[in-house]
Design an enzyme around this catalytic site. Structure first.
Site, mmCIF file in Angstrom:
data_model
loop_
_atom_site.group_PDB
_atom_site.id
_atom_site.type_symbol
_atom_site.label_atom_id
_atom_site.label_comp_id
_atom_site.label_asym_id
_atom_site.label_seq_id
_atom_site.Cartn_x
_atom_site.Cartn_y
_atom_site.Cartn_z
ATOM 1 N N GLY A 13 0.832 -1.206 0.000
ATOM 2 C CA GLY A 13 0.000 0.000 0.000
ATOM 3 C C GLY A 13 0.861 1.247 0.000
ATOM 4 O O GLY A 13 0.523 2.243 0.644
ATOM 5 N N ASN A 91 1.854 -2.259 5.384
ATOM 6 C CA ASN A 91 1.021 -1.075 5.563
ATOM 7 C C ASN A 91 -0.351 -1.201 4.914
ATOM 8 O O ASN A 91 -1.274 -0.484 5.283
ATOM 9 C CB ASN A 91 1.756 0.138 4.969
ATOM 10 C CG ASN A 91 0.858 1.348 4.823
ATOM 11 O OD1 ASN A 91 0.516 2.009 5.788
ATOM 12 N ND2 ASN A 91 0.452 1.639 3.586
ATOM 13 N N TYR A 156 -12.059 -4.110 11.783
ATOM 14 C CA TYR A 156 -10.791 -3.382 11.701
ATOM 15 C C TYR A 156 -10.006 -3.512 13.006
ATOM 16 O O TYR A 156 -8.793 -3.742 12.999
ATOM 17 C CB TYR A 156 -11.090 -1.913 11.394
ATOM 18 C CG TYR A 156 -9.875 -1.062 11.125
ATOM 19 C CD1 TYR A 156 -9.204 -1.120 9.902
ATOM 20 C CD2 TYR A 156 -9.412 -0.155 12.076
ATOM 21 C CE1 TYR A 156 -8.108 -0.321 9.642
ATOM 22 C CE2 TYR A 156 -8.321 0.652 11.832
ATOM 23 C CZ TYR A 156 -7.676 0.566 10.607
ATOM 24 O OH TYR A 156 -6.577 1.365 10.357
ATOM 25 N N ILE A 189 -4.694 10.382 11.623
ATOM 26 C CA ILE A 189 -3.697 11.003 10.763
ATOM 27 C C ILE A 189 -4.408 11.710 9.605
ATOM 28 O O ILE A 189 -5.406 11.214 9.075
ATOM 29 C CB ILE A 189 -2.721 9.936 10.215
ATOM 30 C CG1 ILE A 189 -2.108 9.113 11.367
ATOM 31 C CG2 ILE A 189 -1.631 10.597 9.373
ATOM 32 C CD1 ILE A 189 -1.312 9.904 12.370
#
Length: 247
Positions: A13, A91, A156, A189
């Site tokens: 990714g 990632n 998740y 982020i």
């Protein structure tokens, strides 16, 4: 301090968001980058061009790392292109947020496959090469959600918490080999995904962060560079980059 010049990194990714920042920061430190992407070839090609513009070396490889054959091909391509693999940054990740009552089996399995099972796929084929390196590094991008949970994110959270347990166990197994294994747990982020949130939701998130701001992808990338360059005696750890939101 480990000399990173001419080391080779695979960043899954690695063409967008946090992954793109990781690719660029490692390249600035002389690392040759294999940028993995699943779709949007043009974005990956632009990332390669940006790295070459600063004098770095990069190569893009399409692979769905949740598929073991694709992951195997990714590592083979990296070795064919650069001759070695020293750093693996796991990632790649997706979200399919739903409250558990509304969560389909497909949404559960897809998130687990991409965010967790992919790490087995990549590491299992990259490990023989990492063991040959004098500075083997495995860095798994987990999340604050894997530590604290998140509403509507059971899939998740399970995947990212699984990454933390995986990191600790693999670090124990590889400690004598010199290959370090660590997790980075970003908070919220400022990526495109976060920026797309409704303004009131975003303001509510920022108000809970002690530093009262979102983190930047570059701050996460700096953590990756630190672990690669100065992390020879750091293994099995969680590096929390979250502005104090989870302590």
């Amino acid at each position: 301090m480990t000399e990173l010049n001419n080391k080779v990194a695979i960043v899954t990714g690695g063409s967008r968001g946090i992954g793109a920042a990781i690719s660029m920061e490692l390249a600035k430190n002389g690392v040759k980058i294999v940028i993995n992407y699943n779709s949007k070839k043009e974005v990956a090609d632009k990332m390669v061009a940006d790295i070459k513009e600063i004098g770095g070396e990069a190569y893009a490889v399409q692979a769905d790392v949740s598929n073991s054959k694709d992951a195997e091909n990714l590592v083979k391509e990296a070795v064919n292109q650069f001759g070695r693999v020293d750093i693996l940054v796991n990632n790649a990740g997706i979200t399919r947020d739903r409250t558990f009552k509304k969560l389909s089996e497909e949404d559960w399995r897809k998130v687990i496959d991409v965010n967790l099972n992919s790490v087995y796929n990549t590491t299992s084929v990259a490990l023989p090469h990492l063991l040959e390196s004098d500075a083997g590094r495995i860095i798994n991008i987990s999340s604050i959600i894997g530590q604290a949970g998140g509403f509507g994110q059971t899939n998740y959270a399970a995947a990212k918490a699984g990454l933390i347990g995986y990191t600790k166990s693999l670090a124990l197994e590889l400690a004598k080999s010199g290959v370090t294994v660590n997790a980075i747990c970003p908070g919220f982020i400022g990526t495109e995904m976060v920026a797309a949130m409704p303004e009131n939701v975003l303001e509510g998130i920022v108000s809970k962060v002690p530093q009262r701001r979102l983190g930047t992808p570059e701050e996460v990338a700096s953590g990756v560079v630190f672990l690669c360059k100065d992390g020879a005696y750091i293994t099995g750890q969680q590096l929390n980059i979250n502005g104090g939101l989870y302590m």
